[in-house]
Design a protein around this motif. Sequence first.
Motif, PDB file in Angstrom:
ATOM      1  N   TRP A  20       0.941  -1.060  -0.049  1.00 49.37           N
ATOM      2  CA  TRP A  20      -0.049  -0.165   0.071  1.00 49.37           C
ATOM      3  C   TRP A  20       0.696   1.282   0.151  1.00 49.37           C
ATOM      4  N   LEU A  23       1.999   1.704  -3.686  1.00 49.11           N
ATOM      5  CA  LEU A  23       1.000   1.967  -4.547  1.00 49.11           C
ATOM      6  C   LEU A  23       0.354   3.055  -4.556  1.00 49.11           C
ATOM      7  N   ALA A  24       0.014   3.662  -3.103  1.00 50.47           N
ATOM      8  CA  ALA A  24      -0.886   4.684  -3.038  1.00 50.47           C
ATOM      9  C   ALA A  24      -0.116   6.124  -3.482  1.00 50.47           C
ATOM     10  N   ARG A  26       1.743   6.342  -6.219  1.00 50.25           N
ATOM     11  CA  ARG A  26       1.703   6.359  -7.454  1.00 50.25           C
ATOM     12  C   ARG A  26       0.223   6.451  -8.142  1.00 50.25           C
ATOM     13  N   LEU A  27      -0.684   5.945  -7.364  1.00 49.76           N
ATOM     14  CA  LEU A  27      -2.132   5.961  -7.953  1.00 49.76           C
ATOM     15  C   LEU A  27      -2.527   7.702  -7.439  1.00 49.76           C
ATOM     16  N   GLN A  28      -2.122   8.378  -6.630  1.00 48.29           N
ATOM     17  CA  GLN A  28      -2.524   9.716  -6.395  1.00 48.29           C
ATOM     18  C   GLN A  28      -1.873  10.501  -7.373  1.00 48.29           C
ATOM     19  N   ARG A  30      -0.756   9.671 -10.506  1.00 50.19           N
ATOM     20  CA  ARG A  30      -1.756   9.476 -11.721  1.00 50.19           C
ATOM     21  C   ARG A  30      -2.922  10.167 -11.716  1.00 50.19           C
ATOM     22  N   ARG A  31      -3.594  10.111 -10.699  1.00 45.10           N
ATOM     23  CA  ARG A  31      -4.776  10.867 -10.576  1.00 45.10           C
ATOM     24  C   ARG A  31      -4.877  12.366 -10.583  1.00 45.10           C
ATOM     25  N   GLU A  32      -3.784  12.960 -10.005  1.00 45.59           N
ATOM     26  CA  GLU A  32      -3.374  14.324 -10.350  1.00 45.59           C
ATOM     27  C   GLU A  32      -3.214  14.572 -11.641  1.00 45.59           C
ATOM     28  N   ARG A  34      -3.868  13.201 -14.334  1.00 41.98           N
ATOM     29  CA  ARG A  34      -5.365  12.993 -15.219  1.00 41.98           C
ATOM     30  C   ARG A  34      -6.071  14.281 -15.092  1.00 41.98           C
TER      31      ARG A  34
END
Length: 58
Positions: A20, A23-24, A26-28, A30-32, A34
Amino acid sequence: MSYLPYVIGAYAVFVLVFLWDFLAPRLQVRRELRAARLRARRERKPAGPVDPAAELTR
């Protein structure tokens, strides 16, 4: 007395938390990114031809 289930559980929790933490962010990011791309596309997109008289007609 065996501590094997405790040790396996502790390692499983460690691996889950470690994944977690990996990954967390990296996901954040990616979301920002986008959201920034979508915002830039909205700002760059022209609103279309503006007719000054169109605003006053009913």
